[in-house]
Design an enzyme around this catalytic site. Structure first.
Site, PDB file in Angstrom:
ATOM      1  N   GLY A 176       0.820  -1.218   0.000  1.00 57.59           N
ATOM      2  CA  GLY A 176       0.000   0.000   0.000  1.00 57.59           C
ATOM      3  C   GLY A 176       0.847   1.260   0.000  1.00 57.59           C
ATOM      4  N   SER A 225      -0.186   5.559  -1.540  1.00 56.22           N
ATOM      5  CA  SER A 225      -0.685   6.801  -0.938  1.00 56.22           C
ATOM      6  C   SER A 225      -0.320   6.845   0.547  1.00 56.22           C
ATOM      7  CB  SER A 225      -2.204   6.925  -1.123  1.00 56.22           C
ATOM      8  OG  SER A 225      -2.895   6.084  -0.232  1.00 56.22           O
ATOM      9  N   GLY A 226      -0.636   7.996   1.158  1.00 53.35           N
ATOM     10  CA  GLY A 226      -0.540   8.148   2.604  1.00 53.35           C
ATOM     11  C   GLY A 226       0.792   7.751   3.224  1.00 53.35           C
ATOM     12  N   SER A 258      -2.473   0.428  15.275  1.00 52.75           N
ATOM     13  CA  SER A 258      -3.179   1.694  15.469  1.00 52.75           C
ATOM     14  C   SER A 258      -3.662   1.832  16.885  1.00 52.75           C
ATOM     15  CB  SER A 258      -4.380   1.794  14.540  1.00 52.75           C
ATOM     16  OG  SER A 258      -5.047   3.009  14.793  1.00 52.75           O
ATOM     17  N   TYR A 308     -12.600  -2.550  11.060  1.00 49.41           N
ATOM     18  CA  TYR A 308     -11.250  -1.978  10.884  1.00 49.41           C
ATOM     19  C   TYR A 308     -10.451  -2.082  12.188  1.00 49.41           C
ATOM     20  CZ  TYR A 308      -7.605   1.607  10.621  1.00 49.41           C
ATOM     21  OH  TYR A 308      -6.394   2.274  10.693  1.00 49.41           O
TER      22      TYR A 308
END
Ligand code: NDP
Length: 315
Positions: free
Chosen positions: A9, A12-13, A142, A190
């Site tokens: 991934g 992006s970001g 996270s 998530y």
């Protein structure tokens, strides 16, 4: 020689910013493992990643077939693997109905956890074989999955329960699409997937650190309120979230700063401790953070590992 790092991934970001931070040093060849080749190519070009320090390879984590194909293609490239960064994620907070991966797993857990679980297991041998002095496997975690924090206590909270939905395969047909067997909730799915990421990192550490010398780590890079992760959120949220994080919670971090944090976990000689979940304080110094009770439950990590092995066809 240059180190070789795969970042999933990286179109992006956080993944893109990390790819840039590492490629710029001239010491790394960054393999950007992305589902959209053209988007990755454009992104790399527009942010100024030097071409001679990056390779783009196709990987769709929402298909286990694609994950296996990626591992084969990478091996055929003949490059050694020194660091693997499992970074990609989808977040579907406004979805009313679940959607599914190619193999029929609920998309958030299927992509963020199961796709990465298979990828990391397949590439572990490649990491073992590398002669690089500091080999690492990093899985981005996270704060939202950590119920010992304020942010982790915003409902719906992460909770894997007794894993009954996962045992059933998260298919939404004869079993719930949620790990705990409950009703579908995209935001919770998530957060659950992030708990899986942090449990997986620790289980890797317990099973393989001593034998292989590989450093297994996770991190919370800060709240990067501007990334594409929030693309599915309602427009008002997307407008207010960055200033809210900047001025009220003060947890805001730019993509560039977050990228330099993840790049540290990849390459900093002082961050070699395994089994650690890194965070940063306001002065941007890294520290070993505490995980929530559930995200550090060794028995749950073992169960999650065994069920995941079955679902991705490794057992
Ligand atoms: P982005 O949405 O900007 O990046 C996510 C990346 O994952 C994109 O490159 C996307 O590809 C890729 N991706 C999504 N699905 C797949 C798939 N099926 N196969 C391959 N790649 C896929 O979000 P962030 O940069 O914010 O997120 C990166 C990581 O950081 C995640 O693990 C997230 O959980 C974590 N994180 C983010 C925080 C934040 O505040 N933003 C806070 C804490 C952790 P594409 O470009 O094609 O869409």
């Amino acid at each position: 020689r240059k180190g070789n790092v795969i970042i999933t991934g990286a179109s992006s970001g956080l993944g893109l910013a990390t790819a840039k931070a590492l490629a710029e040093t001239g010491k790394w060849n960054v393999i950007m493992a992305c589902r959209n080749f053209l988007k990755a190519e454009k992104a790399a070009k527009s942010i100024g990643i030097p071409k001679e320090h990056c390779t783009i390879m196709h990987l769709d984590l929402a298909s286990l077939e694609s994950v296996r194909q990626f591992a084969d293609n990478f091996r055929r490239s003949g490059m050694p693997l020194d660091v693997l960064v499992c970074n990609a994620a989808v977040y579907l907070p406004t979805a009313k109905e679940p959607t599914y991966t190619a193999e029929g797993f609920e998309l958030s857990v299927g992509t963020n956890h199961l796709g990465h679980f298979l990828l990391a297991r397949l590439l572990l041998d490649d990491l073992k074989q590398s002669d690089y002095p500091s080999k690492r496997l990093i899985i981005v975690g996270s704060i939202t999955g950590n119920t010992n924090t304020l942010a982790g206590n915003v409902p719906p909270k992460a909770n894997l329960g007794d894993l009954r939905g996962l045992v059933g395969g998260l298919n939404g047909i004869d079993t719930s699409p949620m790990i705990d067997g409950g009703e579908f909730d995209g935001a919770k799915a998530y957060k659950d997937s992030k708990v899986c990421n942090m449990l997986t990192m620790q289980e890797f550490h317990r099973r393989y650190n001593e034998e292989t010398g590989i450093t297994f780590a996770s991190l919370y890079p800060g709240c990067i309120a501007t990334t594409g992760l929030f693309r599915e959120h309602i427009p008002l949220f997307r407008l207010l979230f960055p200033p809210f994080q900047k001025y009220i919670t003060k947890g805001y971090v730019s993509e560039e700063e977050a990228g330099s944090r993840l790049a540290q976990v990849v390459s900093d000689p002082s961050l070699t401790k395994s089994g650690v979940y890194w965070s940063w304080n306001k002065n941007s110094a890294s520290f070993e953070n505490q995980l929530s009770k559930e995200a550090s439950d060794a028995e749950k990590a073992r169960k999650l590992w065994e069920i995941s092995e079955k679902l991705v066809g490794l057992a």
